[in-house]
Design an enzyme around this catalytic site. Structure first.
Site, short mmCIF file in Angstrom:
data_model
loop_
_atom_site.label_atom_id
_atom_site.label_comp_id
_atom_site.label_asym_id
_atom_site.label_seq_id
_atom_site.Cartn_x
_atom_site.Cartn_y
_atom_site.Cartn_z
N CYS A 35 0.83 -1.20 0.00
CA CYS A 35 0.00 0.00 0.00
C CYS A 35 0.87 1.25 0.00
CB CYS A 35 -0.93 0.02 1.21
SG CYS A 35 -1.98 -1.41 1.29
N CYS A 106 1.06 10.41 6.76
CA CYS A 106 2.25 9.88 7.44
C CYS A 106 2.13 10.06 8.95
CB CYS A 106 3.52 10.58 6.93
SG CYS A 106 3.77 10.35 5.17
#
Ligand code: FES
Length: 327
Positions: A35, A106
């Site tokens: 991913c 992130c």
């Protein structure tokens, strides 16, 4: 391209607490190489005081993923689990002086890994598994829980924001209807709790899937041409690292590249793939992606992850070129 803060650049090129923590008694793993991002967070927790004495991470992803993981470890070392559990992805982004909106996912990955590690220490189950019906975005393997938490915690009110924070919806957009449904549902809850103004809440039909798809396509086109990106990325040339090839022999360069690939290999193998170094010509690094990596629709994300890792390791612009092995 994206505007990275000096701190993001610093934490990307000089990550703190990267590596394996042998004495870890709590581990949180989120994401998957296939991913595009994966993070393993290891904690050493004092069982008496529940203080985090040490933390290390291993990550596969872009520069912002490395910087966010690094920032997370700095934020939690010395804190008790009770203090650490309330750290949000926004705290990680703030610590770094902000992240570009497209890279907020992130910081969310860092948050999720921390929650998973704390749950692991407490012997609880962390619900990151993609149970039947829970997986919303198949392109990026994002489940309902991650999306709902990101919307709630960051008061997200648009599909684009959901994509920036979770990556869900950044591909084929088959998940569009479900994303709309979740966004409208959680926004409705936030309004009812007095945490969001009613006029700001998302309503079904508030976005056009075709328009979002066109925008995502344009973004992807801009992200292609890795050579241009390596040369113009705010991360690469303005880094405090030595100028390209300064004092580096070809042999040393190849050894560092092999070392970086070796470090990534366990992550690639975990997802059934592998990467073989074929040749190095100046700043061009030819690799052969094998196994699951090869046919993976996210191969380009994997390549950019390898590329960013090599840029960090060598301190010079690098372009990864996937080629077929001749033997
Ligand atoms: S299923 Fe979500 S972008 Fe493809």
């Amino acid at each position: 391209m994206w505007d990275y803060s000096d701190k993001v650049k610093d934490y990307f090129f000089n990550p703190k607490n990267a590596g394996v923590l042998g004495e870890a008694n709590a581990v949180g793993e989120v994401g998957a190489i296939s991913c595009g991002d994966a993070l393993k967070l290891m904690l050493k927790v004092d069982p008496e005081t529940e203080t985090i004495q040490d933390a290390k991470f291993q990550t596969f992803g872009c520069g912002s993923a490395i910087a966010s993981s690094s920032a997370l470890t700095e934020l939690i070392i010395g804190k008790t689990l009770e203090e650490a559990v309330s750290i949000t992805n926004q705290d990680i982004a703030d610590f770094l002086g902000g992240l570009p909106p497209e890279k907020m996912h992130c910081s969310v990955m860092g948050y999720e890994a921390l929650q998973a590690a704390i749950a692991n220490f407490r012997g609880e189950e962390w619900h990151d598994d993609h149970e039947e019906g829970a997986l919303v975005c198949k392109c990026f393997g994002v489940d309902e829980g991650v999306i709902e938490r990101a919307i709630r915690m960051n008061k997200l009110t648009s599909i684009e924001q959901v994509t920036d924070y979770t990556k869900a919806g950044g591909g084929c957009l088959t998940c569009f209807d479900k994303l709309e449904e979740l966004l409208a549902k959680v926004n409705g809850e936030l309004v009812a709790e007095g945490l969001l103004a009613e006029h700001a809440a998302y309503r079904i039909g508030g976005s056009d899937a075709a328009e979002l798809k066109a925008k995502a396509k344009a973004k992807k086109e801009a992200e292609k041409a890795p050579a241009r990106e390596a040369a113009t990325s705010p991360i690469a040339p303005s880094s405090p690292l030595p100028p390209p090839s300064a004092g580096m022999t070809n042999l040393k360069k190849i050894r560092l590249i092999e070392e970086a690939i070796e470090e990534l290999r366990p992550y690639l193998k975990k997802d059934g793939g592998d990467c073989e170094l074929i040749d190095v010509d100046g700043n061009n690094v030819m690799v052969n992606l094998k196994g699951a990596c090869m046919g993976c629709q996210m191969a380009s994300v994997t390549i950019s992850g390898i590329q960013e890792r090599l840029i960090a390791k060598l301190g010079m612009p690098i372009r990864i070129i996937p080629v077929k092995s001749t033997h």
